[in-house]
Motif scaffolding. Structure first.
Motif, mmCIF file in Angstrom:
data_model
loop_
_atom_site.group_PDB
_atom_site.id
_atom_site.type_symbol
_atom_site.label_atom_id
_atom_site.label_comp_id
_atom_site.label_asym_id
_atom_site.label_seq_id
_atom_site.Cartn_x
_atom_site.Cartn_y
_atom_site.Cartn_z
ATOM 1 N N GLU A 11 0.805 -1.224 0.000
ATOM 2 C CA GLU A 11 0.000 0.000 0.000
ATOM 3 C C GLU A 11 0.840 1.279 0.000
ATOM 4 O O GLU A 11 0.534 2.193 -0.764
ATOM 5 C CB GLU A 11 -0.966 -0.005 1.190
ATOM 6 N N PRO A 12 1.887 1.391 0.821
ATOM 7 C CA PRO A 12 2.680 2.626 0.762
ATOM 8 C C PRO A 12 3.321 2.782 -0.622
ATOM 9 O O PRO A 12 3.921 1.845 -1.158
ATOM 10 C CB PRO A 12 3.754 2.436 1.840
ATOM 11 N N ASP A 13 3.163 3.952 -1.192
ATOM 12 C CA ASP A 13 3.754 4.222 -2.498
ATOM 13 C C ASP A 13 5.260 4.352 -2.409
ATOM 14 O O ASP A 13 5.959 4.057 -3.376
ATOM 15 C CB ASP A 13 3.139 5.491 -3.101
ATOM 16 N N ALA A 14 5.762 4.793 -1.266
ATOM 17 C CA ALA A 14 7.207 4.943 -1.109
ATOM 18 C C ALA A 14 7.604 4.906 0.361
ATOM 19 O O ALA A 14 6.887 5.408 1.224
ATOM 20 C CB ALA A 14 7.687 6.240 -1.740
ATOM 21 N N TRP A 34 9.079 15.317 -6.132
ATOM 22 C CA TRP A 34 8.678 13.929 -6.303
ATOM 23 C C TRP A 34 7.159 13.787 -6.218
ATOM 24 O O TRP A 34 6.540 13.093 -7.016
ATOM 25 C CB TRP A 34 9.356 13.039 -5.255
ATOM 26 N N ARG A 35 6.550 14.461 -5.241
ATOM 27 C CA ARG A 35 5.090 14.409 -5.077
ATOM 28 C C ARG A 35 4.384 14.924 -6.315
ATOM 29 O O ARG A 35 3.400 14.345 -6.776
ATOM 30 C CB ARG A 35 4.685 15.216 -3.853
ATOM 31 N N ASN A 36 4.847 16.035 -6.871
ATOM 32 C CA ASN A 36 4.217 16.600 -8.061
ATOM 33 C C ASN A 36 4.292 15.632 -9.239
ATOM 34 O O ASN A 36 3.319 15.467 -9.978
ATOM 35 C CB ASN A 36 4.844 17.942 -8.427
ATOM 36 N N ASP A 37 5.436 14.978 -9.400
ATOM 37 C CA ASP A 37 5.587 13.996 -10.461
ATOM 38 C C ASP A 37 4.653 12.809 -10.231
ATOM 39 O O ASP A 37 3.984 12.337 -11.155
ATOM 40 C CB ASP A 37 7.044 13.535 -10.550
ATOM 41 N N ARG A 44 -3.413 11.206 -7.863
ATOM 42 C CA ARG A 44 -3.736 11.159 -6.429
ATOM 43 C C ARG A 44 -2.488 11.466 -5.619
ATOM 44 O O ARG A 44 -1.373 11.423 -6.128
ATOM 45 C CB ARG A 44 -4.301 9.802 -6.040
ATOM 46 N N GLU A 45 -2.710 11.753 -4.343
ATOM 47 C CA GLU A 45 -1.594 11.989 -3.431
ATOM 48 C C GLU A 45 -0.924 10.662 -3.098
ATOM 49 O O GLU A 45 -1.586 9.628 -2.976
ATOM 50 C CB GLU A 45 -2.081 12.654 -2.143
ATOM 51 N N PRO A 46 0.393 10.656 -2.927
ATOM 52 C CA PRO A 46 1.080 9.419 -2.551
ATOM 53 C C PRO A 46 0.910 9.107 -1.064
ATOM 54 O O PRO A 46 0.716 10.002 -0.247
ATOM 55 C CB PRO A 46 2.544 9.721 -2.868
ATOM 56 N N LEU A 47 0.977 7.840 -0.743
ATOM 57 C CA LEU A 47 1.003 7.392 0.641
ATOM 58 C C LEU A 47 2.455 7.052 0.961
ATOM 59 O O LEU A 47 3.056 6.192 0.311
ATOM 60 C CB LEU A 47 0.118 6.154 0.828
ATOM 61 N N LEU A 48 3.020 7.744 1.935
ATOM 62 C CA LEU A 48 4.438 7.585 2.264
ATOM 63 C C LEU A 48 4.638 6.938 3.621
ATOM 64 O O LEU A 48 3.868 7.165 4.555
ATOM 65 C CB LEU A 48 5.132 8.955 2.286
#
Length: 96
Positions: A11-14, A34-37, A44-48
């Motif tokens: 689930e975590p994108d990074a 990185w988030r903008n890319d 969608r927003e990444p889950l970190l």
């Protein structure tokens, strides 16, 4: 830590890796880039996974034992490289 939530494997994108000794402003610029890319690619927003948010700072030893699992459970390994990154033992441990 209290605002974090459990996640499932994959689930975590990074997993965010950084040196606490490096410039917060420089790391922020890299993270925003990185988030903008990520947002432009995925819509969608990444889950970190972020150490400060995901490890109980009052009792870190318990969570640190699971560090390899947290890394493996994330889709990507995002390094915010600064001048001290490779000099910090924890950063090098996270890479391997």
């Amino acid at each position: 830590f209290r605002r974090s939530r459990p996640s499932h494997v994959g689930e975590p994108d990074a997993f965010l890796s950084h040196s606490w000794s490096d410039s917060a402003a420089d790391k922020w610029v890299g993270l925003v880039r990185w988030r903008n890319d990520f947002f432009s690619r995925h819509g969608r927003e990444p889950l970190l996974w972020i150490d400060r948010c995901c490890i109980d700072q009052a009792a870190p030893a318990l969570d640190l034992a699971f560090l390899p699992i947290y890394v493996a459970a994330s889709q990507r390994f995002l390094i915010l490289m600064g001048p001290t990154y490779l000099q910090r033992l924890w950063c090098v441990i996270e890479i391997f």
